[in-house]
Design an enzyme around this catalytic site. Structure first.
Site, short mmCIF file in Angstrom:
data_model
loop_
_atom_site.label_atom_id
_atom_site.label_comp_id
_atom_site.label_asym_id
_atom_site.label_seq_id
_atom_site.Cartn_x
_atom_site.Cartn_y
_atom_site.Cartn_z
CG ASP A 420 -1.94 1.07 1.25
OD1 ASP A 420 -1.75 2.07 0.56
OD2 ASP A 420 -2.94 0.91 1.99
CG HIS A 421 3.14 4.15 -3.13
ND1 HIS A 421 4.15 4.46 -2.25
CD2 HIS A 421 3.61 4.52 -4.35
CE1 HIS A 421 5.18 4.98 -2.89
NE2 HIS A 421 4.87 5.03 -4.17
NE ARG A 422 -4.18 3.80 1.13
CZ ARG A 422 -5.35 3.31 1.52
NH1 ARG A 422 -6.42 4.09 1.56
NH2 ARG A 422 -5.46 2.04 1.88
#
Length: 448
Positions: A420-422
């Site tokens: 998850d790049h967040r």
């Protein structure tokens, strides 16, 4: 002397209103201890409620398609030499002498939807395309096309104004169950009956799929998705659309690991299980999670808080005839290679036999999806939210590796980490996969 005892629904985790999909006994049947009485099915787990003692079935408190929660009474059994006193048995019998007939009700989370859909059903249709219809009169129904559903489900559908002819059944042999009706109503209220709408509410406005008559082009066969696939489809779509996925690829030299595994294969088989490469991946994953705690986390629903976990529970994707199931092995940091191998074999077997309990699929920190036994050189696994990463493993292969002087044949294992790049940056993902690979390449480090 005999007593009548109540059999109640045991601990089923955080689930409630779980459907009864099978009633395995009838009044008058003699059962033995551990014989299964009913079968329950939640999102991804099926469990059977067993009899605690030998006895005779006196009364059934549930029927097919009823919903139950922990502590609900399902069966009354007359047993001999029961642990309970006669007075307790009489008191319990008085309480259950005149059970009231159950009336199908929607779970609390669906009450508002039901109310809205009931109102919609009695209003004049806005157009000929309306998908919520009042059930037609029995005299107008072709018997060969009557939907396969129990009387309780038909009553439930009539209350909501749903035409069962438009509902696809997910039960055995296409039987329509309560969840099928509820899902249909939800899809109608969202304006996309029969279509997946996981992207709605996330800032996306997808055009609906066109309605196509595929039989125009040749012979076709319609096959209902299994309940597990239907539920998984919505979750996977939500996760793919709602999470910004990035996949980091790497390779691990597992030449020494494989030699160690093969040297201990017979010892594992003698204990009744296989020693697979996946067990070493679980141990390496625990080490990597300890080193990089942001991977052992979940993003809170507010989107602004990271929940860091201090436990290490690893989910393992299992391929079953009904679809993908991800049971969780708990407290992996406390278990050795052989103990993990035994538990992995046991829980995978129960997953394929549809005997997982709800607790078996909860509490995961990160998941591993291994396709090494099938093939491939890499893939992009979809994150199993609320986890923030998932590891994909493909088939190992012999490859020439430069050692500084010459090329040497080494067994290389492809790793694919979706994250998850967040929550996770690319640099951290690269460090994570390299650290994970280093633990597989030197088994001595797995104990550190």
């Amino acid at each position: 002397m005999s007593n009548t005892i109540e059999i109640k629904v045991p601990d089923i985790g955080d689930f409630s209103d779980v459907p009864v999909i099978e009633v395995l006994v009838s009044v008058g049947d003699r059962v033995e201890a551990e014989d299964s009485l009913i079968t329950l099915e939640s999102d991804k787990a099926t469990m059977e409620v067993p009899s605690p003692a030998d006895g005779v079935i006196k009364e059934l408190k549930v029927k097919l398609d009823d919903t139950v929660s922990e502590g609900d009474t399902v069966v009354l059994i007359e047993v001999s030499d029961a642990a309970e006193t006669v007075e307790e048995g009489e008191e319990r019998a008085e309480q259950t002498e005149a059970p009231e007939p159950s009336t199908p009700e929607l779970p609390a989370s669906e009450e508002s939807t039901a109310a809205e859909s009931s109102q919609t059903a009695i209003k004049p249709a806005a157009s000929s395309e309306s998908v919520v219809q009042i059930a037609t009169d029995a005299a107008d129904i072709d018997p060969s096309k009557v939907p396969y559903a129990s009387p309780a489900i038909r009553h439930f559908a009539r209350e909501l104004g749903v035409d069962l002819g438009r509902v696809t059944g997910s039960g055995s042999k296409g039987r329509i169950v309560r969840e099928d009706v509820s899902t249909f109503v939800k899809s109608v209220m969202s304006g996309a009956a029969g279509a997946t709408s996981a992207g709605r509410g996330l800032g996306f406005d997808f055009p609906e799929l066109p309605e196509i008559d595929y039989s125009r082009y040749g012979e076709v066969e319609r096959q209902a998705l299994s309940r597990i696939r239907k539920i998984s489809a919505g979750h996977l779509h939500r996760n793919w659309v709602g999470i910004p996925h990035v996949t980091q690829h790497d390779e691990a030299d597992i030449m020494d690991m494989e030699a160690f595994r093969k040297a201990n294969t017979e010892d594992a088989l003698a204990q009744g299980f296989k020693l697979t490469p996946l067990v070493f991946l679980i141990k390496a994953m625990v080490a990597a999670l300890k080193k990089f705690p942001q991977f052992n986390a979940s993003l809170d629903r507010d989107g602004e808080t990271l929940v860091l976990k201090k436990y290490f529970n690893i989910g393992v994707a299992v391929d079953t005839p009904d679809g993908l199931v991800v049971p969780v092995i708990m407290n992996c940091e406390r278990k050795g290679i052989m103990e993990l191998a035994a538990e992995l074999a046991e829980i995978s077997g129960r997953a394929r036999e549809k005997k997982l309990k709800p607790q078996d699929i909860q509490g995961g920190c990160i998941s591993i999806s291994s396709l090494g036994g099938i093939g491939g050189t890499g893939f992009t696994p979809i994150i199993n939210a609320p986890e923030v990463a998932i590891l994909g493993v493909s088939r190992s292969r012999m490859a020439p590796v430069w050692d500084g002087n010459s090329f040497q044949p080494r067994l290389m294992l492809p790793l694919s980490l979706s994250y998850d790049h967040r929550v996770i940056d690319g640099a951290d993902a690269a460090r994570f996969t390299r650290y994970l690979a280093s633990r597989l390449e030197d088994l001595r480090r797995l104990t550190l």
